[in-house]
Scaffold this motif. Sequence first.
Motif, PDB file in Angstrom:
ATOM      1  N   SER A  65      -4.469   0.556   8.865  1.00 31.55           N
ATOM      2  CA  SER A  65      -3.486   0.877   7.835  1.00 31.55           C
ATOM      3  C   SER A  65      -2.130   0.201   8.065  1.00 31.55           C
ATOM      4  O   SER A  65      -1.303   0.158   7.154  1.00 31.55           O
ATOM      5  CB  SER A  65      -3.293   2.395   7.756  1.00 31.55           C
ATOM      6  N   VAL A  66      -1.903  -0.321   9.277  1.00 31.54           N
ATOM      7  CA  VAL A  66      -0.599  -0.915   9.568  1.00 31.54           C
ATOM      8  C   VAL A  66      -0.675  -2.403   9.885  1.00 31.54           C
ATOM      9  O   VAL A  66       0.363  -3.046  10.080  1.00 31.54           O
ATOM     10  CB  VAL A  66       0.113  -0.173  10.728  1.00 31.54           C
ATOM     11  N   LYS A  67      -1.864  -2.958   9.930  1.00 27.73           N
ATOM     12  CA  LYS A  67      -2.009  -4.373  10.273  1.00 27.73           C
ATOM     13  C   LYS A  67      -1.230  -5.254   9.301  1.00 27.73           C
ATOM     14  O   LYS A  67      -1.284  -5.064   8.088  1.00 27.73           O
ATOM     15  CB  LYS A  67      -3.489  -4.766  10.266  1.00 27.73           C
ATOM     16  N   GLY A  68      -0.500  -6.204   9.866  1.00 24.59           N
ATOM     17  CA  GLY A  68       0.280  -7.121   9.057  1.00 24.59           C
ATOM     18  C   GLY A  68       1.664  -6.609   8.699  1.00 24.59           C
ATOM     19  O   GLY A  68       2.490  -7.369   8.175  1.00 24.59           O
ATOM     20  N   ARG A  69       1.939  -5.317   8.993  1.00 21.88           N
ATOM     21  CA  ARG A  69       3.248  -4.746   8.651  1.00 21.88           C
ATOM     22  C   ARG A  69       4.009  -4.264   9.892  1.00 21.88           C
ATOM     23  O   ARG A  69       5.239  -4.357   9.935  1.00 21.88           O
ATOM     24  CB  ARG A  69       3.081  -3.561   7.701  1.00 21.88           C
TER      25      ARG A  69
END
Length: 119
Positions: free
Chosen positions: A62-66
């Motif tokens: 849910s947090v990958k890339g952010r």
Amino acid sequence: QVQLVESGGGLVQAGGSLRLSCAASGSIFSIGAMGWYRQAPGKQRELVASITSGYSTNYADSVKGRLTISRDDAKNTVYLQMNSLKPEDTALYYCHMFVANRRQTNDYWGQGTQVTVSS
């Protein structure tokens, strides 16, 4: 004894950024894996990101890339750079570390820092 002190939480609008820090102090010989967890009201605590002593990282889908985890071993500190924040990122964020003194390794938790993302 070891203490973890967190900072950097706060209120931010959706799409904004925050940077969390967690510094360890006390009887420290070395620090192994470090991580950030979060717990939203009514939900279980979940792993957000972790980083090993070899700098390998792992992220929740849910947090990958952010969100980006990093560490500064000279300062015994772990960071969580949070970009493109969403309302569903709202939670109490905890840092976690495996800390070794000269006799044993124990794990420690920070006190938690609140992150609130408004829509």
